[in-house]
Design a protein around this motif. Structure first.
Motif, PDB file in Angstrom:
ATOM      1  N   UNK A 109      56.958  26.729  35.808  1.00 13.28           N
ATOM      2  CA  UNK A 109      57.109  25.280  35.848  1.00 13.28           C
ATOM      3  C   UNK A 109      57.343  24.685  34.464  1.00 13.28           C
ATOM      4  N   UNK A 110      56.656  25.228  33.463  1.00  7.13           N
ATOM      5  CA  UNK A 110      56.824  24.762  32.090  1.00  7.13           C
ATOM      6  C   UNK A 110      58.240  25.044  31.602  1.00  7.13           C
ATOM      7  N   UNK A 111      58.728  26.269  31.855  1.00  6.11           N
ATOM      8  CA  UNK A 111      60.088  26.643  31.457  1.00  6.11           C
ATOM      9  C   UNK A 111      61.112  25.748  32.143  1.00  6.11           C
ATOM     10  N   UNK A 112      60.941  25.529  33.451  1.00  2.00           N
ATOM     11  CA  UNK A 112      61.875  24.669  34.179  1.00  2.00           C
ATOM     12  C   UNK A 112      61.924  23.271  33.574  1.00  2.00           C
ATOM     13  N   UNK A 113      60.748  22.732  33.226  1.00  2.00           N
ATOM     14  CA  UNK A 113      60.701  21.395  32.638  1.00  2.00           C
ATOM     15  C   UNK A 113      61.389  21.339  31.286  1.00  2.00           C
ATOM     16  N   UNK A 344      58.434  36.132  28.136  1.00  2.00           N
ATOM     17  CA  UNK A 344      59.844  36.433  27.887  1.00  2.00           C
ATOM     18  C   UNK A 344      60.601  36.647  29.190  1.00  2.00           C
ATOM     19  N   UNK A 345      59.982  37.319  30.147  1.00  2.00           N
ATOM     20  CA  UNK A 345      60.633  37.536  31.440  1.00  2.00           C
ATOM     21  C   UNK A 345      60.962  36.207  32.111  1.00  2.00           C
ATOM     22  N   UNK A 346      60.000  35.292  32.119  1.00  2.00           N
ATOM     23  CA  UNK A 346      60.215  33.997  32.762  1.00  2.00           C
ATOM     24  C   UNK A 346      61.221  33.160  31.968  1.00  2.00           C
ATOM     25  N   UNK A 347      61.035  33.100  30.645  1.00  2.00           N
ATOM     26  CA  UNK A 347      61.874  32.228  29.821  1.00  2.00           C
ATOM     27  C   UNK A 347      63.331  32.679  29.818  1.00  2.00           C
TER      28      UNK A 347
END
Length: 387
Positions: A109-113, A344-347
């Motif tokens: 959610x943080x990355x999406x934002x 890193x995987x998510x970002x």
């Protein structure tokens, strides 16, 4: 046989330890000798190891220590056994894989934002807007720090990325210590479901972490959680944007993200090297390392060793196996590795999915110090590139 041999000494100007492009120089040194003497700005004259097999062996050799004689006497994660064993056991009770994985949805959610905020912008510096703030937000959340503290934590710790300059280390240490002391006091008054509260409560029989040990651990967690992950994310994005075939492959096969992150760690390690101090005279393949001398293990050199990695200078996100040393090896293997990998995987995975045509929007420069990372990462998310 223990005995002195003729070993070349490489002056600072010719040393690739902290060069913007260290790899050709490291390759030459790897062919020259098992170890060479090099001049550095941050440790003086040291032994440098660039071979994978020797690096892995020495990282696990208990005749070497991570701590300098003038380091704080407080036991911490870089201590020697038995203090190291006790502290790792206590930290392991708090810093669990499950605790990290519970953050994955929140990190998504943080990355999406963050990506929503920059999606419509022109060229953007992804270090400043993405790779810097994300790890700070994550480590603050994990430690139980308030969201409003993030800017303060970044201000206190941003010089970590300047490397091993003594005044930078001292300033970062003092400013971060002030923050951690206050955070520990707050968590003692009002514990929560967070890592700092868990560290305060961690017990192993009658053993607990002392107040100075908690402070040292808090500083280490912020410093390592911020700097290494910022570089991992920035270096990984840069590697993809300068290897468009691999970027296209990851977009076509997003399930390769775990393998891709391991390759980013190998290809451009967040730390270029780590120092080991000999506790006694040690024979290393016929070369004597005297007690007190420093052996600098080059992660950049070891992770590009052709004796261990086929086509080591080629980015290959399908590489398997990939036993890189980016998180070190032996008793000092990085405790925060699962957290760095997850971030890193998510970002990077999300960035590639949302902006598959992203391109570099300007020149980039590498830091020339022990921290292997970029000074800037200008990117056009819509793919206009340098036009």
């Amino acid at each position: 046989m223990i005995g002195d041999v003729d070993v070349p000494v490489i002056p600072l100007a010719q040393s690739p330890v902290c060069a913007a492009d260290p790899y050709p120089g490291l390759a030459r040194l790897r062919e020259l000798a098992p170890m060479v003497r090099v001049q550095t700005t941050f440790m003086g004259e040291v032994w440098l190891v660039t071979r994978y097999d020797l690096a892995r062996e020495l990282l696990a050799d208990l005749r070497f220590s991570r701590r300098r004689p003038d380091d704080s006497p407080v036991a911490a994660v870089d201590s020697d056994p038995p203090d190291h064993t006790r502290i790792r056991r206590l930290v392991g009770k708090a810093f669990t894989r499950n605790r990290v994985e519970r953050l994955r949805t929140w990190v998504q959610g943080l990355v999406d934002g963050m990506l929503d905020e920059i999606a419509g912008a022109g060229p953007v510096d992804l270090l400043d807007r993405f790779a810097y703030p994300l790890p700070i937000a994550v480590i603050c959340e994990m430690l139980g720090a308030a969201e409003t503290d993030r800017a303060d934590v970044r201000r206190r710790t941003e010089k970590i990325l300047a490397g091993e300059v003594a005044e930078n280390r001292e300033e970062v240490y003092d400013r971060t210590k002030e923050y951690i002391v206050d955070l520990i006091a707050a968590k003692r008054r009002q514990p929560g479901d967070d890592l700092m509260s868990a560290l305060i409560a961690a017990r192993d029989g009658d053993s607990t972490l002392t107040e100075p040990e908690l402070i040292e651990l808090g500083i280490a967690l912020i410093a390592a959680g911020y700097a290494t992950t910022t570089n991992l994310i920035g270096n990984g994005i840069h590697a993809l944007l300068t290897n468009p075939g691999q970027l296209a492959l990851l977009h076509a096969q997003p399930d390769l993200i775990d393998s891709a992150v391991e390759e980013f760690l190998r290809y451009e390690s967040s730390f270029s090297a780590a120092g080991q101090i000999a506790k006694e005279d040690v024979d290393v393949e016929g070369i004597v390392v005297r007690a007190g001398e420093v052996v600098l293990i080059s992660f950049c050199g070891a992770n590009r060793d052709p004796a261990r990695f086929e086509h080591p200078d080629r980015l290959d996100i399908t590489r398997s196996p990939n036993p890189h040393l980016a998180f070190s090896h032996g008793i000092h293997h990085c405790l925060g590795a699962p957290l760095a990998r997850m971030e890193a995987q998510v970002a990077i995975g999300t960035l590639v999915r949302r902006f598959p045509h992203a391109t570099l929007a300007g020149p980039t420069r590498w830091r020339e110090n022990i921290m292997r990372g970029l000074l800037e990462l200008p990117v056009d998310l819509k793919g206009r590139g340098l036009e």
